[in-house]
Design an enzyme around this catalytic site. Structure first.
Site, PDB file in Angstrom:
ATOM      1  N   GLY A   8       0.800  -1.215   0.000  1.00  0.00           N
ATOM      2  CA  GLY A   8       0.000   0.000   0.000  1.00  0.00           C
ATOM      3  C   GLY A   8       0.833   1.264   0.000  1.00  0.00           C
ATOM      4  N   GLU A  11       0.657   3.450  -5.426  1.00  0.00           N
ATOM      5  CA  GLU A  11      -0.633   3.228  -6.067  1.00  0.00           C
ATOM      6  C   GLU A  11      -0.550   2.064  -7.057  1.00  0.00           C
ATOM      7  OE1 GLU A  11      -3.263   4.850  -5.203  1.00  0.00           O
ATOM      8  OE2 GLU A  11      -2.346   6.456  -4.007  1.00  0.00           O
ATOM      9  N   ASP A  22       2.832  13.370  -7.401  1.00  0.00           N
ATOM     10  CA  ASP A  22       2.157  13.465  -6.102  1.00  0.00           C
ATOM     11  C   ASP A  22       2.886  14.455  -5.194  1.00  0.00           C
ATOM     12  OD1 ASP A  22       0.148  12.486  -4.142  1.00  0.00           O
ATOM     13  OD2 ASP A  22       1.912  11.747  -3.103  1.00  0.00           O
ATOM     14  N   LYS A  26       1.654  18.243  -3.560  1.00  0.00           N
ATOM     15  CA  LYS A  26       1.827  18.643  -2.158  1.00  0.00           C
ATOM     16  C   LYS A  26       2.649  19.928  -2.058  1.00  0.00           C
ATOM     17  CE  LYS A  26       1.451  13.891  -0.544  1.00  0.00           C
ATOM     18  NZ  LYS A  26       2.161  12.666  -0.093  1.00  0.00           N
ATOM     19  N   GLY A 127      -0.348   3.722   2.941  1.00  0.00           N
ATOM     20  CA  GLY A 127      -0.947   2.530   3.527  1.00  0.00           C
ATOM     21  C   GLY A 127      -2.429   2.752   3.785  1.00  0.00           C
TER      22      GLY A 127
END
Length: 259
Positions: A8, A11, A22, A26, A127
């Protein structure tokens, strides 16, 4: 990558993770919040980890450093005034830096503030359970605001600080080259860097396996770390390396942070 997906940590489609997308999202959010200026995702310079090789990891260990994908947002004061930078790329960190030990499903935010000094916020960022907990927390917060008749926080962009182009930033670099093994090569490379205002910090050279055919040129691998220099200066140097027969390939270019 398969084991990271099973746990986890990544992806099902890991593109956003390994390409840095990603982390760039952020960076956009954090820069907008921290500096009260609108920073769009398209404003964030983004490089992933797909080009990081085992040779880079070995070189980092030799220098007492580790490679981490960093999402960096900072306020820059220069001749043009106060501006901001948001960028994502793999970088070399000293082993003793707090971010160097962050691994597996853990994320960390490291802050350097004028009054507060250095702060780090650390915890699980991937996760099933940690992700579900974060999402549920947001849902509960939104529901609480709605029940109380309040509104959530709105975008704050009163500062409207401009973005710093990547070329205007100063960084230290690690450059890995495959070159002809002959007298004068190091001097030529050093001269190219010096001509663009880049000072060398360390050089590591290894002779590669000699060719079997008689008369064929022996090759060497050179790893160079530099002092801080303009990004535009390094770009100009790499262009010159690409145009010379002495440098056969530019194997990697990594920034050095935490220096």
């Amino acid at each position: 990558m398969a084991s990271a997906q099973e746990l986890g940590f990544a992806e099902a489609d890991p593109t956003a993770d390994v390409q840095g997308h990603d982390a760039a999202a952020k960076a956009s959010i954090l820069a907008s919040l921290a500096f009260h200026s609108r920073v769009r995702l398209s404003d964030v310079h983004c490089e992933g980890i797909t080009e990081v090789s085992p040779l880079d990891i070995a070189a980092a260990a030799r220098m007492g450093r580790t490679i981490k994908l960093l999402s960096i947002v900072e306020r820059v004061q220069d001749d043009l005034g106060e501006r901001i930078s948001a960028r994502v790329y793999p970088a070399l960190l000293p082993d003793e830096h707090p971010l160097a030990s962050v691994s597996e499903a853990y994320n960390a935010v490291f802050i350097e503030a004028d009054a507060a000094g250095s702060l780090m916020f650390y915890g699980q960022g991937a996760g099933g359970a940690p992700t579900a907990s974060a999402i549920l927390g947001d849902v509960v917060s939104a529901a609480r605001q709605r029940v109380r008749g309040g509104v959530g926080p709105r975008e704050s962009r009163y500062a409207e600080l401009e973005q710093v182009p990547l070329d205007d930033l100063r960084n230290a670099f690690y450059v890995s080259l495959t070159v002809q093994d002959r007298p004068g090569v190091l001097a030529e490379i050093a001269g190219t860097l010096s001509g663009n205002g880049i000072s060398i910090s360390t050089i590591h050279q290894e002779l590669l396996e000699k060719p079997e055919g008689e008369g064929e040129q022996a090759l060497a691998h050179i790893g160079i770390s530099t002092h801080r220099a303009l990004e535009s200066a390094m770009t100009a140097s790499l262009d010159l390396f690409s145009s010379t027969s002495t440098v056969l390939s530019i194997d990697s270019v990594l920034r050095i942070e935490g220096v």
